[in-house]
Motif scaffolding. Structure first.
Motif, PDB file in Angstrom:
ATOM      1  N   PHE A   1       1.185  -5.718 -11.438  1.00  0.00           N
ATOM      2  CA  PHE A   1       1.491  -5.518 -10.020  1.00  0.00           C
ATOM      3  C   PHE A   1       0.350  -4.771  -9.343  1.00  0.00           C
ATOM      4  O   PHE A   1      -0.110  -3.749  -9.850  1.00  0.00           O
ATOM      5  N   ASN A   2      -0.060  -5.280  -8.196  1.00  0.00           N
ATOM      6  CA  ASN A   2      -1.219  -4.715  -7.517  1.00  0.00           C
ATOM      7  C   ASN A   2      -0.799  -3.574  -6.581  1.00  0.00           C
ATOM      8  O   ASN A   2      -0.967  -3.631  -5.372  1.00  0.00           O
ATOM      9  N   CYS A   3      -0.201  -2.543  -7.200  1.00  0.00           N
ATOM     10  CA  CYS A   3       0.207  -1.364  -6.438  1.00  0.00           C
ATOM     11  C   CYS A   3       0.220  -0.196  -7.425  1.00  0.00           C
ATOM     12  O   CYS A   3       0.008  -0.390  -8.620  1.00  0.00           O
ATOM     13  N   ASP A   4       0.447   1.013  -6.936  1.00  0.00           N
ATOM     14  CA  ASP A   4       0.562   2.161  -7.837  1.00  0.00           C
ATOM     15  C   ASP A   4       1.699   1.902  -8.820  1.00  0.00           C
ATOM     16  O   ASP A   4       2.758   1.390  -8.435  1.00  0.00           O
ATOM     17  N   MET A   5       1.472   2.270 -10.073  1.00  0.00           N
ATOM     18  CA  MET A   5       2.480   1.993 -11.107  1.00  0.00           C
ATOM     19  C   MET A   5       2.636   3.201 -12.043  1.00  0.00           C
ATOM     20  O   MET A   5       1.703   3.958 -12.254  1.00  0.00           O
ATOM     21  N   ILE A   6       3.830   3.319 -12.603  1.00  0.00           N
ATOM     22  CA  ILE A   6       4.055   4.348 -13.625  1.00  0.00           C
ATOM     23  C   ILE A   6       4.853   3.724 -14.758  1.00  0.00           C
ATOM     24  O   ILE A   6       5.673   2.824 -14.530  1.00  0.00           O
ATOM     25  N   GLN A   7       4.594   4.213 -15.945  1.00  0.00           N
ATOM     26  CA  GLN A   7       5.210   3.638 -17.142  1.00  0.00           C
ATOM     27  C   GLN A   7       6.044   4.724 -17.820  1.00  0.00           C
ATOM     28  O   GLN A   7       5.497   5.645 -18.395  1.00  0.00           O
ATOM     29  N   PRO A   8       7.352   4.636 -17.713  1.00  0.00           N
ATOM     30  CA  PRO A   8       8.229   5.711 -18.209  1.00  0.00           C
ATOM     31  C   PRO A   8       8.719   5.477 -19.635  1.00  0.00           C
ATOM     32  O   PRO A   8       8.471   4.426 -20.213  1.00  0.00           O
ATOM     33  N   PRO A   9       9.459   6.454 -20.176  1.00  0.00           N
ATOM     34  CA  PRO A   9      10.152   6.210 -21.446  1.00  0.00           C
ATOM     35  C   PRO A   9      11.227   5.134 -21.264  1.00  0.00           C
ATOM     36  O   PRO A   9      11.731   4.917 -20.160  1.00  0.00           O
ATOM     37  N   HIS A  10      11.573   4.511 -22.368  1.00  0.00           N
ATOM     38  CA  HIS A  10      12.552   3.420 -22.392  1.00  0.00           C
ATOM     39  C   HIS A  10      13.859   3.810 -21.691  1.00  0.00           C
ATOM     40  O   HIS A  10      14.510   4.771 -22.088  1.00  0.00           O
ATOM     41  N   GLY A  11      14.184   3.087 -20.648  1.00  0.00           N
ATOM     42  CA  GLY A  11      15.485   3.283 -19.997  1.00  0.00           C
ATOM     43  C   GLY A  11      15.507   4.300 -18.879  1.00  0.00           C
ATOM     44  O   GLY A  11      16.482   4.409 -18.154  1.00  0.00           O
ATOM     45  N   ARG A  12      14.426   5.064 -18.735  1.00  0.00           N
ATOM     46  CA  ARG A  12      14.479   6.199 -17.795  1.00  0.00           C
ATOM     47  C   ARG A  12      13.950   5.852 -16.412  1.00  0.00           C
ATOM     48  O   ARG A  12      13.769   6.744 -15.583  1.00  0.00           O
ATOM     49  N   GLY A  13      13.681   4.588 -16.176  1.00  0.00           N
ATOM     50  CA  GLY A  13      13.135   4.171 -14.888  1.00  0.00           C
ATOM     51  C   GLY A  13      13.881   4.719 -13.685  1.00  0.00           C
ATOM     52  O   GLY A  13      13.265   5.263 -12.758  1.00  0.00           O
ATOM     53  N   PRO A  14      15.221   4.606 -13.660  1.00  0.00           N
ATOM     54  CA  PRO A  14      15.940   5.088 -12.479  1.00  0.00           C
ATOM     55  C   PRO A  14      15.782   6.599 -12.246  1.00  0.00           C
ATOM     56  O   PRO A  14      15.811   7.051 -11.105  1.00  0.00           O
ATOM     57  N   ALA A  15      15.599   7.355 -13.335  1.00  0.00           N
ATOM     58  CA  ALA A  15      15.374   8.803 -13.171  1.00  0.00           C
ATOM     59  C   ALA A  15      13.987   9.055 -12.596  1.00  0.00           C
ATOM     60  O   ALA A  15      13.807   9.863 -11.681  1.00  0.00           O
ATOM     61  N   ILE A  16      12.995   8.350 -13.136  1.00  0.00           N
ATOM     62  CA  ILE A  16      11.629   8.468 -12.608  1.00  0.00           C
ATOM     63  C   ILE A  16      11.623   8.061 -11.125  1.00  0.00           C
ATOM     64  O   ILE A  16      11.013   8.712 -10.283  1.00  0.00           O
ATOM     65  N   ALA A  17      12.316   6.965 -10.846  1.00  0.00           N
ATOM     66  CA  ALA A  17      12.381   6.475  -9.462  1.00  0.00           C
ATOM     67  C   ALA A  17      12.989   7.544  -8.550  1.00  0.00           C
ATOM     68  O   ALA A  17      12.521   7.754  -7.426  1.00  0.00           O
ATOM     69  N   THR A  18      14.012   8.226  -9.042  1.00  0.00           N
ATOM     70  CA  THR A  18      14.646   9.292  -8.259  1.00  0.00           C
ATOM     71  C   THR A  18      13.637  10.386  -7.938  1.00  0.00           C
ATOM     72  O   THR A  18      13.521  10.836  -6.790  1.00  0.00           O
TER      73      THR A  18
ATOM     74  N   GLU B   1       0.801  -1.223   0.000  1.00  0.00           N
ATOM     75  CA  GLU B   1       0.000   0.000   0.000  1.00  0.00           C
ATOM     76  C   GLU B   1       0.837   1.278   0.000  1.00  0.00           C
ATOM     77  O   GLU B   1       0.296   2.377  -0.018  1.00  0.00           O
ATOM     78  N   ARG B   2       2.155   1.141   0.053  1.00  0.00           N
ATOM     79  CA  ARG B   2       2.979   2.347  -0.058  1.00  0.00           C
ATOM     80  C   ARG B   2       4.053   2.192  -1.137  1.00  0.00           C
ATOM     81  O   ARG B   2       5.062   2.877  -1.129  1.00  0.00           O
ATOM     82  N   THR B   3       3.810   1.244  -2.034  1.00  0.00           N
ATOM     83  CA  THR B   3       4.806   1.004  -3.083  1.00  0.00           C
ATOM     84  C   THR B   3       4.378   1.649  -4.400  1.00  0.00           C
ATOM     85  O   THR B   3       3.207   1.661  -4.751  1.00  0.00           O
ATOM     86  N   ILE B   4       5.366   2.223  -5.099  1.00  0.00           N
ATOM     87  CA  ILE B   4       5.153   2.689  -6.470  1.00  0.00           C
ATOM     88  C   ILE B   4       6.118   1.915  -7.351  1.00  0.00           C
ATOM     89  O   ILE B   4       7.334   1.954  -7.145  1.00  0.00           O
ATOM     90  N   GLY B   5       5.563   1.174  -8.288  1.00  0.00           N
ATOM     91  CA  GLY B   5       6.388   0.377  -9.194  1.00  0.00           C
ATOM     92  C   GLY B   5       6.581   1.089 -10.518  1.00  0.00           C
ATOM     93  O   GLY B   5       5.731   1.865 -10.952  1.00  0.00           O
ATOM     94  N   ILE B   6       7.700   0.820 -11.148  1.00  0.00           N
ATOM     95  CA  ILE B   6       7.992   1.424 -12.441  1.00  0.00           C
ATOM     96  C   ILE B   6       8.170   0.316 -13.466  1.00  0.00           C
ATOM     97  O   ILE B   6       9.043  -0.544 -13.321  1.00  0.00           O
ATOM     98  N   ALA B   7       7.311   0.324 -14.469  1.00  0.00           N
ATOM     99  CA  ALA B   7       7.405  -0.671 -15.531  1.00  0.00           C
ATOM    100  C   ALA B   7       8.457  -0.201 -16.540  1.00  0.00           C
ATOM    101  O   ALA B   7       8.758   0.983 -16.599  1.00  0.00           O
ATOM    102  N   PRO B   8       9.011  -1.095 -17.324  1.00  0.00           N
ATOM    103  CA  PRO B   8       9.961  -0.657 -18.347  1.00  0.00           C
ATOM    104  C   PRO B   8       9.271  -0.537 -19.702  1.00  0.00           C
ATOM    105  O   PRO B   8       8.045  -0.621 -19.785  1.00  0.00           O
ATOM    106  N   VAL B   9      10.070  -0.332 -20.749  1.00  0.00           N
ATOM    107  CA  VAL B   9       9.565  -0.570 -22.096  1.00  0.00           C
ATOM    108  C   VAL B   9      10.238  -1.845 -22.567  1.00  0.00           C
ATOM    109  O   VAL B   9      11.435  -2.028 -22.398  1.00  0.00           O
TER     110      VAL B   9
END
Lengths: 355, 177, 69, 249
Positions: D60-77, D42-50
């Protein structure tokens, strides 16, 4: 009235962004906007905000995507080549309907260009800039006071419409010092309402997904049509501009940013010499203030478009006036900045003996 | 009243500081002001100039094409800016470093041994303050006391000794002519 | 006594669970049944031998296996 | 009777669209279990890849965001810095992390962002149709290296764990595999450590997971898991490459 402070435009922008309740900045150094990250690094530290110097502009815009998707006011700033790198991210952010603020302190291009002030990113800013059907709300400040005030307006518009907003400044506005009045009460970010779409963990609610894609047949079309409705609403309601001496004008100068300041001086020179010249200063570049231009075209015979480029906004002026009037152009590409006398000379050429 | 000013010299002569002090002074006297710096490619040793506009009304253009007043600190700047001065305008130049003679007859020309005076006061780099002192005296643009206040806003971290020396240079220039 | 339940409609018949995974070797792909996605789902040949170790579940990508005890 | 193994609550009911025998599903299941076991769903945000797992935002049964290819670590930051109370994980494939997003992963690791990165290395581009990945082995065939990866022309694979281990930033780096139950259990432990590190604010943790891509490799699922164990794990040795908790003790 609050005390006025003499400030660099770029510094005024930083204070404006902070006063707007923004507590997240990510960016990469590039001239002529370096004063923004430099001061940001100090100020964010003082007020408990986040400052990240990134490995690239690509990373910066995506950090913004993350911070804004978390529901926070977040901004980055860069200059033309860096903004080009950010276009991928801006397209995704627009596709995910997330509000962010991107500041472009425009310099001469194409390529590495130079570090002189320019307006040659007009097309990029007003046509979306990246891939896909989208637009970014684009504001054009022309003073240090604007640079202080526009971030708040940009965040408000961005959040109202869930759309990225751009502030299109230039090196001159950023490097210029002017008195700035801290005109409004700073916003405490804690006082801003939680966004009903923000990612913050799904405790007590359905999980949320922020995404810019939909691969199911026909779904993206539906999404984009809905976005088109949003854009139509913005075009309807948010065209911003200022007019000066336009009522009786034989010629109206159309300009934004630095060019509108220089043109203002040229208009005064022309009025002193008896020419009936007015100024239409554009504040929003997208949505483009086409309604006022359309109305003006019914009675104004001549428009003079002044840009620090080879002519980009002139296309929108032609569209807005439906070519009912004569459209003249004065442009200084590659970092050239027009002076009041050279614009006045153009006015004289166009109006000739019409005084 | 709108006065458009250009200050020009090489990097390190305090060109930008002079411009900012003028702008601060204008602000203190409740005038509308703009300051715009323009550098050469190099930060030090290259040419540097800035435009300052001081006005009773909101400043239209911060870009100055034809200045009312020009303060010139080195030779290349004279060549560049002498022709741009408005007829009836004023040219102040640093005679210590500039050997050629201004040619214009339709402007007021003031020459000052700025570096010589500055070194007599004890510091070559306050030549700019001497020039500012002369300039406000000749143009009556701003008050001497305001400039003293303004330089304190520019040099926030300077020690009292330096600030006093700057004051002295301003006074010296002010009293020269 | 543990019991393995194969969700036949979820199973994609990859066979990972049938190959040297089950210590008792009681998992095979059904030779004669096809689910609605066209896959032969896995099945347990001798439930009595199941120890409930969960290896089949751990290697199942879907997961199409449930184990009860 | 009580269910002792089954679909975890950390996964949605949506059936996964991966090919039969694909390793993504195994890793998804592990993450889905951990979200519940560690009580962080209930406090997790997941980042999907391309890539193939672009649809992870549906699984994944949590909040999720779908970023541009490769940028997951920046979004995570951006997410983690503004919501430090949340648990942020970035799920990335080899095209996403080791090609497009090389800069982002290196710098997130160097800054030791307090995030968890799950890196699926299957040595191939699955979604786009089996092209060469930065992790494709020398001599390995793909649709853009049809005669096998020619290191003279196409260069060497990138060993991500080894590369990131050259940085001072990362707190925890481990390479695992999902070809056998034993390795799956080890992966479970590694991922648990990687999430636990974030919960206790230790900094950057990444688990690289060697994973089967039967379709991209042109093999049956059973052949694929054998090839992974016999060939791929030879080139990419399993093990812990960084664990600062050991040094703290």
């Amino acid at each position: 009235m609050a005390e006025k402070k003499l400030m660099y435009g770029n510094h005024a922008m930083v204070e404006g962004v902070i006063a707007a309740g923004c507590r997240f900045f990510a960016g990469y150094p590039i001239t002529p906007q370096n004063e923004i990250p430099e001061l940001m690094s100090i100020r964010m530290n003082e007020i408990g905000g986040v400052f990240v110097q990134t490995e690239s502009e690509i990373s910066a815009i995506n950090m913004l995507f993350g911070a804004a998707a978390a529901g926070k006011r977040a901004m980055t700033s860069s200059s033309s080549p860096g903004i080009s790198l950010m276009q991928e991210g801006i397209s995704y952010i627009a596709g995910a309907d997330i509000p962010v603020l991107v500041v472009n302190v425009v310099r001469g291009g194409p390529g590495l260009g130079n570090i002189a002030p320019s307006q040659s990113d007009y097309y990029q800013a007003t046509r979306g800039g990246g891939h896909g059907d989208y637009f970014t709300i684009t504001l054009a400040p022309n003073s240090a006071q604007d640079l202080y005030e526009f971030p708040r307006l940009a965040f408000e518009l961005a959040e109202k419409y869930r759309n990225p907003a751009l502030i299109l400044a230039d090196g001159l506005l950023g490097q210029m010092m002017e008195p700035v009045e801290f005109s409004s009460k700073p916003i405490d970010p804690k006082s801003l309402p939680e966004k009903e779409w923000a990612l913050c963990g799904c405790k007590g609610r359905e999980r949320r997904v922020v995404r810019s894609y939909d691969l199911k047949a026909g779904k993206l079309e539906v999404l984009n049509l809905r976005r088109a409705e949003k854009y139509a609403k913005i075009i309807n309601k948010e065209q911003r501009f200022k007019t000066e001496y336009c009522d009786d004008a034989d010629l109206v100068i159309v300009a934004y940013g630095t060019c509108s300041r220089v043109s203002d001086a040229a208009v005064k020179m022309a009025r002193d010499k008896g020419f009936k010249v007015g100024l239409l200063r554009l504040i929003t570049l997208w949505p483009f203030p086409m309604d006022v231009l359309g109305d003006m075209a019914k009675k104004v015979d001549n428009f003079l478009v002044v840009e620090m480029s080879n002519g980009q906004m002139i296309d929108d002026v032609k569209l807005a006036t439906e070519c009912r009037s004569r459209i003249y152009f004065h442009g200084r590409p590659g970092g050239g900045v027009p002076t009041p006398p050279e614009i006045y000379k153009r006015i004289e050429e166009v109006l000739g003996g019409a005084r | 009243m709108t006065k458009e000013i250009i200050i020009s010299g090489f990097g390190g002569q305090g060109i930008v500081s002079s411009g900012i002090i003028l702008a601060y002074a204008g602000l203190i006297e409740d005038k509308h002001v703009t300051f715009f710096p323009s550098y050469g490619a190099e930060m030090r040793g290259g040419t540097a100039n800035c435009s300052v506009v001081v006005s009773g009304e909101p400043v239209a253009s911060p870009i100055v094409a034809n200045p009312d007043i020009v303060v010139i600190m080195n030779e290349p700047s004279l060549t560049r800016f002498e022709p741009t001065i408005k007829p009836g305008g004023m040219l102040l130049y640093n005679k210590t470093l500039i050997k050629s003679q201004p040619q214009r007859k339709d402007i007021a020309v003031v020459s000052i041994e700025a570096n010589v005076i500055a070194e007599e006061l004890g510091q070559a780099r306050i030549a700019n303050m001497v020039m500012l002192g002369v300039m406000i005296k000749k143009t009556k643009l701003l008050n001497l006391e305001t400039l003293k206040k303004a330089q304190r806003k520019r040099f926030v971290k300077a020690n009292d000794e330096q600030l006093a020396l700057n004051d002295k240079a301003l006074e010296k220039g002010y009293g020269l002519l | 006594m543990p019991e393995v339940k194969i969700l036949e409609e979820v199973c994609k018949g990859c066979g990972l669970c049938c190959d040297n995974v089950c210590p008792e070797n009681i998992l095979i792909l059904t030779p004669d049944r096809i689910n609605s996605n066209g896959y032969h789902p896995a099945m347990v040949t001798d439930m009595k031998k199941c120890t409930g170790c969960g290896y089949c579940f751990k290697i199942c990508p879907e997961p199409a296996i449930e184990i009860y005890k | 009777m009580k269910m002792i193994f089954g679909r975890p609550l950390g996964l949605t009911e949506t059936l996964q669209r991966y090919c039969p025998g694909c390793g993504h599903g195994i890793v998804h299941r592990i993450i889905g279990e951990l979200l519940v076991k560690l009580d962080i769903r209930e406090r997790t945000i997941g980042i999907a890849p391309v890539g193939c797992s672009v649809f992870a935002d549906e699984y994944f049964n949590c909040d999720m965001i779908q970023p541009p290819h490769g940028r997951g670590p920046a979004i995570a930051t951006g997410l983690k810095r503004t919501r430090p109370e949340c648990i942020v994980f970035s799920y990335q494939g080899d095209g996403d992390l080791a090609a497009m997003g090389t800069a982002e992963i290196i710098h997130a690791a160097a800054r030791s962002e307090n995030i968890t990165v799950i890196f699926i290395n299957n040595a191939i581009f699955g979604m786009t149709g089996g092209q060469m990945a930065p992790t494709t082995l020398p001599g390995m065939k793909s649709t853009t290296s049809v005669k096998g990866r020619d290191i003279g022309k196409q260069g060497f694979p990138i060993k991500v764990c080894e590369m990131l281990a050259s940085l001072d930033g990362p707190y925890y780096l481990e390479r695992c595999a999902v070809d056998t139950p034993r390795n799956v259990i080890r992966t479970e432990k590694a991922l648990k450590t990687a999430f636990a590190n974030q919960i206790s604010n230790k900094g950057f943790s990444m688990v690289e997971i060697l994973s089967m891509c039967p379709t991209g490799w042109g093999q049956t699922p059973v052949q694929a898991k054998k090839w992974l164990g016999e060939v791929m794990a030879e080139y990419y040795p399993l093990g812990v490459f960084r664990d600062l908790s050991k040094e703290e003790k």
